[in-house]
Scaffold this active site. Structure first.
Site, PDB file in Angstrom:
ATOM      1  CG  LEU A   1     -54.169  12.068   0.266  1.00  0.00           C
ATOM      2  CD1 LEU A   1     -54.843  11.941   1.616  1.00  0.00           C
ATOM      3  CD2 LEU A   1     -53.781  13.514  -0.006  1.00  0.00           C
TER       4      LEU A   1
ATOM      5  CD  GLU B   1     -41.545  11.429   1.563  1.00  0.00           C
ATOM      6  OE1 GLU B   1     -40.703  11.304   2.468  1.00  0.00           O
ATOM      7  OE2 GLU B   1     -41.542  12.372   0.755  1.00  0.00           O
ATOM      8  CG  ASN B   2     -41.471   7.277  -1.346  1.00  0.00           C
ATOM      9  OD1 ASN B   2     -42.068   8.076  -2.086  1.00  0.00           O
ATOM     10  ND2 ASN B   2     -40.254   7.482  -0.887  1.00  0.00           N
ATOM     11  NE  ARG B   3     -49.877   4.802  -1.176  1.00  0.00           N
ATOM     12  CZ  ARG B   3     -50.178   6.116  -1.169  1.00  0.00           C
ATOM     13  NH1 ARG B   3     -49.453   6.970  -0.458  1.00  0.00           N
ATOM     14  NH2 ARG B   3     -51.192   6.565  -1.853  1.00  0.00           N
ATOM     15  CG  LEU B   4     -41.233   2.492   1.813  1.00  0.00           C
ATOM     16  CD1 LEU B   4     -39.764   2.929   1.775  1.00  0.00           C
ATOM     17  CD2 LEU B   4     -41.314   0.980   1.592  1.00  0.00           C
TER      18      LEU B   4
END
Ligand SMILES: Cc1cc2nc3c(=O)[nH]c(=O)nc-3n(C[C@H](O)[C@H](O)[C@H](O)COP(=O)(O)O)c2cc1C
Length: 210
Positions: free
Chosen positions: A8, A187-190
């Site tokens: 996700l 977002e983007n695993r940040l």
């Protein structure tokens, strides 16, 4: 089933050290109020982790029933596995995961039994059949089968029909935290990870890398 393809993107919110409260209990309340206003079922379900005398960890879900600027209260059987662990090692951790808001809170602290009057007040507020079940069930002990449990329940009910006293082995624990981590998926695993750590009676705030 391809589990590695399950992913996700988290985009719902952000967490910023400039904007969070200076006090972790207040920040908890801000998030908890938001959760209460959402559609989440049982938002007060939290994972409690304890460890045994030899250091083996174990986790289970319990329900948060009260919290204030000192700590978080749940109720249980003091002779259960978790009760025995806490007796030997009062250091515990709590975890809330509210996937609908892409949030997690980790809390580390020390568990203390609540005063008896707090346990009694909550026990007496429960539906009568839940009170009977709590009193009749030897939580975490091995039993033969379902029928033994139902028999214990019925026996307790017939012997104590007029008043169900709060069992002496049942009551609350209050977790007094010294560490909170608020995690907001990004977002983007940040992801955002804001930590509050108690040092000399003050709460130090810092950010951890995701
Ligand atoms: C949603 C949910 C809520 C629960 N709430 C409690 C609770 O408030 N107190 C409790 O003792 N057990 C609760 N349980 C059961 C515990 O997860 C656990 O099975 C039980 O306390 C025995 O754990 P132990 O053997 O590690 O002591 C709950 C379980 C679930 C899934």
């Amino acid at each position: 089933m391809n589990l590695s393809a399950l992913r996700l993107s988290y985009t719902k919110n952000e967490l910023n050290e400039e904007k969070v409260s200076k006090f972790p209990f207040e920040q908890f309340k801000i998030w908890f109020d938001e959760i209460l206003n959402s559609e989440i079922i049982e938002p007060n379900a939290m994972v409690l982790s304890t460890s045994s005398e030899d250091g083996s960890p174990s986790s289970r879900v319990v329900l948060l029933k009260e919290f204030d600027d000192e700590g978080f209260i749940f109720f249980t059987n003091y002779e259960s596995e978790k009760g025995k662990c806490i007796e030997k090692n009062s250091k515990v951790s709590l975890l809330f995961f509210w996937k609908e808001l892409e949030r997690q809170i980790r809390i580390n602290g020390v568990a203390k039994k609540t005063d008896r009057n707090i346990s009694e007040k909550y026990f007496n507020s429960r539906p009568i059949l839940s009170r009977i079940a709590a009193a009749a069930s030897p939580q975490s002990n091995i039993i033969n089968d379902r029928s033994q449990l139902e028999k214990m329940f019925e026996e307790y009910k017939s012997k104590n029909s007029d008043k169900i006293e709060t069992p002496l082995n049942w009551g609350g624990y209050k977790i007094i935290p010294h560490y909170f981590e608020f995690w907001q998926g990004r977002e983007n695993r940040l992801h955002d990870r804001i930590v509050y750590k108690k040092e000399n009676n003050d709460w130090k705030i810092f950010r951890l890398a995701p």
